[in-house]
Design a protein around this motif. Sequence first.
Motif, PDB file in Angstrom:
ATOM      1  N   ARG A 162      -0.439  -5.781  11.797  1.00 48.71           N
ATOM      2  CA  ARG A 162      -0.644  -5.948  10.352  1.00 48.71           C
ATOM      3  C   ARG A 162      -1.066  -4.618   9.721  1.00 48.71           C
ATOM      4  O   ARG A 162      -1.970  -3.941  10.216  1.00 48.71           O
ATOM      5  CB  ARG A 162      -1.718  -7.000  10.082  1.00 48.71           C
ATOM      6  N   TRP A 163      -0.412  -4.304   8.618  1.00 48.79           N
ATOM      7  CA  TRP A 163      -0.688  -3.048   7.916  1.00 48.79           C
ATOM      8  C   TRP A 163      -0.955  -3.339   6.441  1.00 48.79           C
ATOM      9  O   TRP A 163      -0.255  -4.131   5.820  1.00 48.79           O
ATOM     10  CB  TRP A 163       0.485  -2.086   8.042  1.00 48.79           C
ATOM     11  N   THR A 164      -1.968  -2.680   5.882  1.00 47.54           N
ATOM     12  CA  THR A 164      -2.311  -2.832   4.468  1.00 47.54           C
ATOM     13  C   THR A 164      -2.583  -1.464   3.868  1.00 47.54           C
ATOM     14  O   THR A 164      -3.348  -0.668   4.440  1.00 47.54           O
ATOM     15  CB  THR A 164      -3.570  -3.705   4.285  1.00 47.54           C
ATOM     16  N   HIS A 165      -1.955  -1.193   2.729  1.00 49.56           N
ATOM     17  CA  HIS A 165      -2.226   0.075   2.027  1.00 49.56           C
ATOM     18  C   HIS A 165      -3.546  -0.064   1.270  1.00 49.56           C
ATOM     19  O   HIS A 165      -3.711  -0.942   0.436  1.00 49.56           O
ATOM     20  CB  HIS A 165      -1.090   0.383   1.045  1.00 49.56           C
TER      21      HIS A 165
ATOM     22  N   MET B 253      -3.132  11.961  -0.063  1.00 49.90           N
ATOM     23  CA  MET B 253      -3.431  11.297   1.206  1.00 49.90           C
ATOM     24  C   MET B 253      -3.477   9.793   0.967  1.00 49.90           C
ATOM     25  O   MET B 253      -4.154   9.318   0.048  1.00 49.90           O
ATOM     26  CB  MET B 253      -4.754  11.800   1.779  1.00 49.90           C
ATOM     27  N   GLN B 254      -2.724   9.045   1.781  1.00 53.26           N
ATOM     28  CA  GLN B 254      -2.663   7.597   1.652  1.00 53.26           C
ATOM     29  C   GLN B 254      -3.319   6.958   2.879  1.00 53.26           C
ATOM     30  O   GLN B 254      -2.968   7.293   4.017  1.00 53.26           O
ATOM     31  CB  GLN B 254      -1.213   7.147   1.520  1.00 53.26           C
ATOM     32  N   ILE B 255      -4.254   6.060   2.616  1.00 55.60           N
ATOM     33  CA  ILE B 255      -4.995   5.419   3.703  1.00 55.60           C
ATOM     34  C   ILE B 255      -4.430   4.026   3.959  1.00 55.60           C
ATOM     35  O   ILE B 255      -4.297   3.217   3.039  1.00 55.60           O
ATOM     36  CB  ILE B 255      -6.494   5.318   3.376  1.00 55.60           C
ATOM     37  N   TYR B 256      -4.106   3.763   5.219  1.00 55.89           N
ATOM     38  CA  TYR B 256      -3.585   2.460   5.641  1.00 55.89           C
ATOM     39  C   TYR B 256      -4.578   1.790   6.583  1.00 55.89           C
ATOM     40  O   TYR B 256      -5.146   2.437   7.464  1.00 55.89           O
ATOM     41  CB  TYR B 256      -2.242   2.616   6.350  1.00 55.89           C
TER      42      TYR B 256
ATOM     43  N   PRO C 252       5.883   6.669   3.984  1.00 57.85           N
ATOM     44  CA  PRO C 252       4.472   6.793   4.364  1.00 57.85           C
ATOM     45  C   PRO C 252       4.036   5.814   5.450  1.00 57.85           C
ATOM     46  O   PRO C 252       3.303   6.207   6.374  1.00 57.85           O
ATOM     47  CB  PRO C 252       3.740   6.536   3.046  1.00 57.85           C
ATOM     48  N   LEU C 253       4.460   4.549   5.373  1.00 55.27           N
ATOM     49  CA  LEU C 253       4.055   3.580   6.384  1.00 55.27           C
ATOM     50  C   LEU C 253       4.623   3.949   7.753  1.00 55.27           C
ATOM     51  O   LEU C 253       3.942   3.817   8.779  1.00 55.27           O
ATOM     52  CB  LEU C 253       4.494   2.170   5.996  1.00 55.27           C
ATOM     53  N   ALA C 254       5.863   4.421   7.780  1.00 50.83           N
ATOM     54  CA  ALA C 254       6.458   4.858   9.045  1.00 50.83           C
ATOM     55  C   ALA C 254       5.674   6.032   9.633  1.00 50.83           C
ATOM     56  O   ALA C 254       5.466   6.120  10.847  1.00 50.83           O
ATOM     57  CB  ALA C 254       7.920   5.243   8.835  1.00 50.83           C
ATOM     58  N   ALA C 255       5.218   6.926   8.756  1.00 52.31           N
ATOM     59  CA  ALA C 255       4.412   8.054   9.214  1.00 52.31           C
ATOM     60  C   ALA C 255       3.077   7.578   9.789  1.00 52.31           C
ATOM     61  O   ALA C 255       2.599   8.112  10.789  1.00 52.31           O
ATOM     62  CB  ALA C 255       4.169   9.024   8.061  1.00 52.31           C
ATOM     63  N   ALA C 256       2.478   6.560   9.147  1.00 43.82           N
ATOM     64  CA  ALA C 256       1.202   6.022   9.630  1.00 43.82           C
ATOM     65  C   ALA C 256       1.358   5.424  11.024  1.00 43.82           C
ATOM     66  O   ALA C 256       0.529   5.668  11.917  1.00 43.82           O
ATOM     67  CB  ALA C 256       0.680   4.979   8.646  1.00 43.82           C
TER      68      ALA C 256
END
Length: 232
Positions: A153-156, A171-174, A135-139
């Motif tokens: 900087r990334w935060t879930h 759906m995951q929000i970053y 998911p983070l790679a997709a974001a």
Amino acid sequence: MATSTKRPAAPKSKSVSKVTSKGKAKAVPAKSKSPAQKSPAKKKPSATKAALISSKLSYKGNVFSVYTDTIIEPGSDTPHTRDVIRHNGSIVVLAVDESVNPKDPDLILIRQYRHAAGQFLLELPAGRIEPNEAPLAAAKREMIEETGFRAKRWTHLTKYYASPGFLGESMQIYLARDIKQGTANPEEDEHIEIVRTPLSKALALIAADKIHDGKTLIGVQFYAAAHREGRL
């Protein structure tokens, strides 16, 4: 005088006639019947998950598939049919620029036409998670494709289901911070306008009923509460 008890003779096995290749009948012992097969036990749901009785693929598209499932849900003994849209899941990117005004940072929103809604919508960038993609790679990929921005900087923030009555998409929000502008690389059918919007203005647009995209309503207000309370 002692008497002897005779045991009943074992029943003779029946035979059937079989015609040999020479035209003569030959007695052949009949096959014995196998014991009755037990019917399979009825599937039961667990305390947290339905028991799947059957599943039929009704439609397969490039982005999602539709299945017609027969299930027994937790707390029930009766099978029901559900039409379910299966989707690989999506990510949402809430990119903020805190360099100018940390108390009222800019949000990177996009405006694009949505055929299903029949109108232009103001949204957070988002996209589908590809098979076997984290998911983070997709974001990170989607933010670059749609806006050109990159972040250090990334935060879930959260995960939710938009319409769980029939849609299996999560759906995951970053949250993306320390962002830097770059060159966007949208897909051929994407016509996107980048709209930098202060957090206060985004909240005002929500209050005025001018933002109608679900993921944007959830993401902006989730972030605003965390920002106000100093949780980020």
